[in-house]
Design an enzyme around this catalytic site. Sequence first.
Site, PDB file in Angstrom:
ATOM      1  CB  VAL A 102      -0.951   0.024   1.214  1.00 57.90           C
ATOM      2  CG1 VAL A 102      -1.749   1.328   1.231  1.00 57.90           C
ATOM      3  CG2 VAL A 102      -1.898  -1.172   1.174  1.00 57.90           C
ATOM      4  CG  ASP A 103       3.017   4.231  -3.082  1.00 58.04           C
ATOM      5  OD1 ASP A 103       3.411   5.032  -2.238  1.00 58.04           O
ATOM      6  OD2 ASP A 103       3.392   4.287  -4.271  1.00 58.04           O
ATOM      7  CE  LYS A 131       7.005   2.201  -1.716  1.00 57.67           C
ATOM      8  NZ  LYS A 131       7.055   2.625  -3.124  1.00 57.67           N
TER       9      LYS A 131
HETATM   10  P1  5GP Z   1      -1.254   2.855  -4.374  1.00 57.52           P
HETATM   11  O1  5GP Z   1      -2.535   2.793  -5.148  1.00 57.52           O
HETATM   12  O2  5GP Z   1      -1.399   2.530  -2.906  1.00 57.52           O
HETATM   13  O3  5GP Z   1      -0.524   4.169  -4.577  1.00 57.52           O
HETATM   14  O4  5GP Z   1      -0.265   1.813  -5.024  1.00 57.52           O
HETATM   15  C1  5GP Z   1      -0.454   0.467  -4.869  1.00 57.52           C
HETATM   16  C2  5GP Z   1       0.138  -0.317  -6.004  1.00 57.52           C
HETATM   17  O5  5GP Z   1       1.249   0.349  -6.591  1.00 57.52           O
HETATM   18  C3  5GP Z   1       0.681  -1.634  -5.488  1.00 57.52           C
HETATM   19  O6  5GP Z   1      -0.297  -2.635  -5.516  1.00 57.52           O
HETATM   20  C4  5GP Z   1       1.846  -1.900  -6.428  1.00 57.52           C
HETATM   21  O7  5GP Z   1       1.388  -2.594  -7.570  1.00 57.52           O
HETATM   22  C5  5GP Z   1       2.306  -0.533  -6.842  1.00 57.52           C
HETATM   23  N1  5GP Z   1       3.495  -0.092  -6.060  1.00 57.52           N
HETATM   24  C6  5GP Z   1       3.535   0.851  -5.089  1.00 57.52           C
HETATM   25  N2  5GP Z   1       4.779   0.999  -4.603  1.00 57.52           N
HETATM   26  C7  5GP Z   1       5.553   0.115  -5.278  1.00 57.52           C
HETATM   27  C8  5GP Z   1       6.956  -0.227  -5.197  1.00 57.52           C
HETATM   28  O8  5GP Z   1       7.767   0.303  -4.418  1.00 57.52           O
HETATM   29  N3  5GP Z   1       7.368  -1.200  -6.047  1.00 57.52           N
HETATM   30  C9  5GP Z   1       6.541  -1.822  -6.935  1.00 57.52           C
HETATM   31  N4  5GP Z   1       7.078  -2.773  -7.714  1.00 57.52           N
HETATM   32  N5  5GP Z   1       5.225  -1.537  -7.029  1.00 57.52           N
HETATM   33  C10 5GP Z   1       4.736  -0.583  -6.203  1.00 57.52           C
END
Ligand code: 5GP
Length: 176
Positions: A102-103, A131
């Site tokens: 989760v970013d 994160k």
């Molecule tokens: P969010 O929608 O929370 O910003 O991002 C979630 C998705 O982004 C995750 O399921 C993943 O696919 C991708 N993602 C986020 N951070 C990273 C990272 O550090 N490395 C990779 N490979 N994918 C990430």
Amino acid sequence: MKLHDKTFEPFLSKEEIANRVAELGKQITQDYTNKELYIVVVLNGAFMFASDLVKHIQLTSDMSFIKVSSYQGTETTGIVRDLIGLEGDVNGKDILLIEDIVDTGGTLSHLLKMFGDRGAKSIAIASLLFKKEAYQKEHAIDYVGFEIPNKFVVGYGLDYDGLGRNIPEILKLNEN
Ligand code: 5GP
């Protein structure tokens, strides 16, 4: 290790991951004692984590797989696309969403809304990585493997433009 144009260095070892995944599985098993779980794996990135985690979840569970994507290269696009939709009826079920990372939380809120709209009884989230500094939403992440800094990581299911998913440990981008 080099993937495309970037180099990556060791971050979380196989052993660290295996130990933490076992702990999470045990915790989930305890929390859902005498309940049935409907496990939803968010592809592609969560495939390896999910495959290890579910072996430690000792509950009667249904499993389903969905695919979403919001990333291009190392940047989030902010737009979440449903690539494979959810099959099966989640109405009245206790859902466990298994995520790789989760970013910003964009993907997660999209999924929470989707499951809420479909009448899920409860929704918990298990994410191998979190994160925290990048997270922009309120919803708590119920089961977190590791809180990590806001750096790009690959391995153990996570890719960099298609490469690195099969690496059994987690590496982080070398920014030097
Ligand atoms: P969010 O929608 O929370 O910003 O991002 C979630 C998705 O982004 C995750 O399921 C993943 O696919 C991708 N993602 C986020 N951070 C990273 C990272 O550090 N490395 C990779 N490979 N994918 C990430």
